[in-house]
Write a protein that holds these residues in place. Structure first.
Motif, mmCIF file in Angstrom:
data_model
loop_
_atom_site.group_PDB
_atom_site.id
_atom_site.type_symbol
_atom_site.label_atom_id
_atom_site.label_comp_id
_atom_site.label_asym_id
_atom_site.label_seq_id
_atom_site.Cartn_x
_atom_site.Cartn_y
_atom_site.Cartn_z
ATOM 1 N N TRP A 159 45.560 38.710 31.045
ATOM 2 C CA TRP A 159 46.425 37.799 31.799
ATOM 3 C C TRP A 159 47.851 38.338 31.800
ATOM 4 O O TRP A 159 48.335 38.857 30.798
ATOM 5 C CB TRP A 159 46.385 36.391 31.197
ATOM 6 C CG TRP A 159 47.228 35.472 32.016
ATOM 7 C CD1 TRP A 159 46.872 34.859 33.173
ATOM 8 C CD2 TRP A 159 48.584 35.128 31.772
ATOM 9 N NE1 TRP A 159 47.916 34.144 33.676
ATOM 10 C CE2 TRP A 159 49.000 34.290 32.835
ATOM 11 C CE3 TRP A 159 49.514 35.451 30.781
ATOM 12 C CZ2 TRP A 159 50.280 33.759 32.925
ATOM 13 C CZ3 TRP A 159 50.784 34.923 30.862
ATOM 14 C CH2 TRP A 159 51.163 34.083 31.932
ATOM 15 N N GLU B 108 41.477 39.205 36.479
ATOM 16 C CA GLU B 108 40.869 38.907 35.172
ATOM 17 C C GLU B 108 39.491 39.531 35.038
ATOM 18 O O GLU B 108 38.638 39.048 34.295
ATOM 19 C CB GLU B 108 40.783 37.386 34.966
ATOM 20 C CG GLU B 108 40.113 36.646 36.112
ATOM 21 C CD GLU B 108 39.907 35.164 35.821
ATOM 22 O OE1 GLU B 108 39.679 34.815 34.656
ATOM 23 O OE2 GLU B 108 39.964 34.371 36.776
ATOM 24 N N ARG C 180 44.592 32.343 38.089
ATOM 25 C CA ARG C 180 44.763 33.096 36.832
ATOM 26 C C ARG C 180 45.056 34.567 37.081
ATOM 27 O O ARG C 180 45.128 35.348 36.136
ATOM 28 C CB ARG C 180 43.503 32.963 35.973
ATOM 29 C CG ARG C 180 43.200 31.520 35.598
ATOM 30 C CD ARG C 180 41.969 31.388 34.749
ATOM 31 N NE ARG C 180 40.779 31.880 35.395
ATOM 32 C CZ ARG C 180 39.591 31.259 35.374
ATOM 33 N NH1 ARG C 180 39.460 30.117 34.725
ATOM 34 N NH2 ARG C 180 38.561 31.785 35.973
#
Ligand code: NOJ
Length: 984
Positions: free
Chosen positions: A211, A258, A255
């Motif tokens: 992240w 990933e 997000r």
């Protein structure tokens, strides 16, 4: 007349038109709409990981994976090695931590898990105010795994070297396995008997996209260092990190990037199989271009791929990320437990070939590269050494296939649609009129009232009870379709309840997600939610799904899920499911969760006590690892085309060795109208699919077997009767699958792992352990087939006992009326030869045993029987006998396979007391039996006078090229009894 202004047709135009119409008749006109589905380059993370692999390859020996295990973090206890793997973020001083666990399981399987420390702690920020979970998805195991996770007590860490070194763990049966964890760069090797069979990160392609915060570009700043993202993984562009558009749909990716990716190599292995579902060969092809290879990786992203094409790594409806690597005498396996979109590149590299020593070829290493969009890295390694070891261990983890009700492995008659209850009853009567057996008739979506599931259309199905009763009269069943999309309409209690209870899948804002499917505007039940499962269970009760009866079973279609207006005809990835997991994380599990809910519902439909329950039957189109526990699958919307018939065999074989053997393809082809020859050949092949169903699209002509006309109807009837006669063999094979994970139909390599030439063969197959070898005709006009026989074991034609022997290819005649079917010497095959209308009517029929003697004069086989519907078998309510004809004593005996004592044993034995063996046919019978007219039978528990009773016997000399055979007439020995037939 042409309207004014229209161009005047010249002679050339009509000719072209005629030609084009002709071409359309000859060539299949349908083809997948490629632009609906992504290629790797259109899927951001796939493109990024492929670029990473290309960059690593171009740097070759100067490339070092930026991942290293921190030796100070290393510990080992209770069968688990734990450590932190640290990623040096390229081009920066930053690092990211990934907790590593290597679990050594009692079964000899090793499990490697990498999580992301920062996300596990929830120490990240989501963009767009997303409600999605912060952790990497860690619940795939909850759905896919049911056991086999006990940690090894015997695994020991044998060595820990200096910081640049490695740790070694000895584990597995007799300590024959070893894992070597190299610290920097981080890599793993798995050894059996001192030789390496599986390597992780050998090519340095491990890539856990950590992240990172999105740095918005500051006005006025150029593409200089400050303008870039805080951390940079690769030199590639970041255009797909923060959002991604395809086909007019934008994925908000709260997000950011990933993905998880890893290269896994199999040194010395030339073949890899598995990772269904693809319309491809069983032995997987290379995917990085080159002659005969693919240019795209194999994709696993469950989708409703309309008019799918042949010989392609494109994704289809189901995904099982389980792979086997095979070479002479060794098979190993890999299970990539991740439910997100996944791509797998395969390359085969020759090494060690010495160009100067002619004839000495190097060995082939198969290198795979696994890429998933999100989730944990969670991989299981199986070290074999046999294909059976690998499938059994995999089955211990994900569950063995459900033992189906017996009707479910008989023939199913389906089309879209039988339009009224009268229609159903008429079809049922016509099967009887033509003496054609079948067990199940199916209702596609048109039976519902305006596509509202759990209703029957009152105009077309006014009396479903009567329809069910007529079917039940001959022990027949009805399967009704129930899809996961619930019509968005007023006055429909199901949709009201689902929405008011909050049981629908949600869009990214947390509101019920609305999309388009058969009913028009719809919502999707979210079966990840335990409350949705509870609610769903209630819907199948007889007083809720009004019109159903105990002989109604269920078909779950469109559960990828198929969403007509969604990206790639499915749900947006930023949709949310129960627990606020993004759809992206769970997509490939979606179909499994829906079938799981239906399975549970069917299980409890008749009551909560085990005595009230019957084994559910649910057919699913979408599936994942573990779906085998819940029912059958089929290969979706194929076409009435010879190429689709041919493709069905490798697809079904591949599903079988990937733990999901209850598989079939639409017999006749879904789209289009098959020629009579194609339909006939398809029935002959379908008679050897574990799941055997004729199905057709709504626009096709009716094609029930009695409509085809002679000689086709009779030939199809023979194929169906062959299936019915062999049901005891099929049921025994399903039993074996349900306790060992062995496929129901088996490819050559599975039965002959030491034979190299068997490895790529995927157009002929064995039925369980019976030695029956079938090679269906899959080409037009073909009248003979070449069957590959791996060794000198004789095989005999099933119908006329013609003898064949390898090693090599033998030519077997296959006129239209004949499916090429051979019996391997040394086997005993159980049959029920009396033609009946349905399998239920055969329950108390006597058995015929076909004993196929090997060169020494011996043979063995098994039969498994139970009541075919309840769970009594779990309490010993079954008969499982082993038959063996001993070459030395010349006696055929029946013994119990295992001591079987349970509360239900005696009752089932009583029920079966009248079921006898009515005939024993001995193929390849020795000449010394010539002239013999009787043999002697002894049975346990028989009266003194009956101890050695004579029964009629006849020996028949084989004509040229055919084996001699003999028959024991009505020995009348009980199928559940111990007995002996003495041929001496
Ligand atoms: C798609 C399925 O694949 C097909 O078998 C079925 O007939 C249609 N949906 C209609 O339900």
């Amino acid at each position: 007349m042409a309207p004014a202004g229209s161009p005047v047709l010249t002679w050339g135009r009509p000719l072209l038109l005629v030609l084009s119409v002709l071409c359309n008749l000859i060539l299949p006109s349908a083809a997948v709409k490629h632009d609906l589905f992504k290629t790797c380059s259109q899927s951001g993370f796939c493109a990024r990981n492929r670029a990473y692999a290309d960059a690593a390859a171009s740097l070759s020996s100067s490339w070092a994976s930026p991942y290293a295990l921190d030796p100070s973090s290393l510990s080992f206890s209770d069968g688990q090695l734990r450590a932190t793997v640290v990623k040096a973020v390229l081009g920066t001083d930053a690092t990211a931590n990934f907790p590593l666990t290597v679990s050594f399981l009692e079964s000899g399987v090793a499990r490697v898990t990498l999580d992301e420390e920062r996300r596990r702690k929830g120490d990240i920020e989501l963009r767009h105010g997303s409600k999605a979970r912060k952790e990497r998805y860690d619940e795939a195991a909850k759905w896919a795994l049911v056991g086999g996770l006990e940690l090894s007590k015997g695994a020991v860490m044998t060595e820990v070297d200096d910081p640049n070194g490695a740790a070694k763990v000895r584990y597995g049966p007799d300590g024959k396995f070893e894992a070597v964890v190299t610290f920097a760069p981080f890599s793993l090797e798995f050894l059996r008997d001192g030789a390496t069979h599986v390597k992780f990160n050998e090519r340095g392609l491990l890539n856990m996209e950590h992240w990172r915060q999105k740095k918005e570009k500051v006005e006025g700043e150029g593409e200089g260092e400050e303008g870039k993202q805080e951390m940079v993984d690769t030199p590639e562009d970041e255009s797909t990190w923060w959002d991604e558009s395809f086909g007019g749909n934008t994925d908000s990716k709260p997000r950011g990037p990933e993905s998880v990716a890893l290269d896994i190599s199999f040194p010395g292995y030339e073949h890899v199989y598995g990772i269904p579902e693809h319309a491809s060969s069983m032995s997987l092809k290379q995917t990085r271009g080159g002659h005969g290879n693919y240019n795209e990786p194999y994709r696993l992203y469950n989708a409703d791929v309309f008019e799918y094409i042949m010989d392609s790594p494109m994704t289809l409806y189901g995904a099982i990320p389980f792979m086997q690597a095979h070479r002479k005498d060794s098979t190993v396996g890999l299970f990539w437990l991740n439910a997100a979109e996944t791509w797998i590149d395969i390359v085969k590299a020759k090494t060690g070939a010495n160009p100067l020593s002619l004839g000495v070829s190097g060995k082939t290493n198969t290198q795979t590269h696994w890429m998933s969009e999100s989730g944990l890295l969670d991989v299981f390694v199986f070290l074999g050494p046999t294909p059976r070891d690998v499938t059994t261990k995999y089955g211990e983890l994900t569950g063995f296939t459900q033992l189906p009700q017996e009707f479910a492995i008989a023939y199913h008659q389906c089309r879209w649609n039988y339009v009224t209850d009268q229609d159903v009853m008429a079809v049922d009567r016509k099967f009887d009129k033509h003496d054609i057996p079948y067990d199940v008739i199916w209702l596609d979506i048109e039976y519902t009232q305006e596509k509202k599931y759990f209703t029957f259309d009152p105009l077309t199905f006014p009396d479903p009870k009567k329809m069910h009763a007529q079917l039940d009269g001959h022990h027949r069943k009805l399967v009704a379709i129930i899809d996961p999309h619930i019509k968005n309409v007023g006055d429909y209690p199901i949709v009201d309840e689902m929405k008011s209870k909050g049981l629908a899948a949600m869009n990214k804002d947390g509101n019920a997600y609305e999309g388009w499917c058969w009913p028009g505007s719809s919502y999707w039940v979210d079966c990840f939610n335990p409350l949705a499962i509870e609610w769903w269970k209630g819907l199948f009760k007889y007083d809720r799904f009004i019109g159903t009866a105990p002989n109604t079973f269920i078909w779950n279609d469109m559960n990828e899920p198929s969403v007509f207006n969604g990206p790639e005809t499915t749900m947006p990835k930023d949709n949310l499911h129960h627990g606020n997991w993004e759809h992206r994380d769970v997509h490939n599990l979606n179909g499994l969760t829906f079938v799981n809910a239906t399975y549970e519902a069917m299980l409890y439909r008749d009551g909560k006590k085990p005595a009230d329950m019957r084994r559910p039957f649910v057919l699913t189109r979408s599936f994942y690892a573990g779906s085998q526990r819940m029912g059958a699958m089929w290969t979706g919307d194929n076409q009435a085309d010879w190429s689709h018939l041919a493709a069905s065999l490798p697809m079904i074989l591949n599903n079988g060795i990937s733990g999901f053997p209850f598989a079939g393809a639409d017999v006749g082809g879904f789209f289009g109208n098959p020629s009579k020859e194609l339909l006939t050949r398809w029935y002959q092949a379908g008679a050897f699919y574990p799941f055997f169903r004729g199905h057709a699209h709504i626009d096709t002509r009716r094609r029930e077997p009695y409509l085809v006309g002679e000689p086709y109807t009779s030939i199809i009837t023979q194929a169906l009767r062959l299936r019915y006669a062999l049901l005891p063999a099929w049921y025994t094979a399903f039993h074996e699958a349900s306790v060992t994970g062995a496929p129901v139909v088996r490819p050559m390599f599975y039965e002959h792992p030491a034979d190299e030439a068997s490895a790529p063969v995927d157009d002929q197959m064995y039925l369980g352990g019976t030695g029956l070898l079938v090679k269906p005709v899959t080409a037009e006009g073909q009248t003979a087939v070449d069957v590959y026989l791996p060794d000198s074991t004789p095989y005999f034609d099933y119908f006329d006992f013609t003898r064949y022997a390898g090693p090599g290819v033998v030519r077997v005649p296959a006129p239209l009326e004949k499916v090429p079917l051979l019996m391997g010497a040394g086997h005993i095959i159980p049959r029920r030869d009396r033609p009946r209308r349905s399998s239920g009517l055969m329950k108390y029929d006597p058995l015929t045993l076909v004993v196929v003697l090997d060169e020494a004069g011996g043979a063995s086989g098994e039969v498994y029987l139970d009541d075919g519907e309840s769970f009594d078998f779990e309490q010993g309510g079954y008969i499982h006998r082993r038959f063996a004809l001993d070459a030395g004593t010349r006696a055929l005996t029946s013994v119990d396979v295992a001591a079987r004592k349970g509360a239900k044993t005696a009752a089932f034995e009583r029920d079966m007391a009248g079921v006898k063996v009515e005939r024993v046919v001995v193929v390849n019978a020795p000449e010394e039996w010539k002239g013999k007219t009787e043999v002697h039978v002894s049975e346990e528990g028989a009266r003194e006078s009956q101890r050695r009773r004579p029964v009629g016997f006849e020996w028949v000399e084989g004509a040229k090229g055919k084996a001699s055979w003999a028959v024991v007439r009505n020995p009348k020995v009980g199928v559940g009894k111990g007995w002996k037939i003495d041929f001496s």
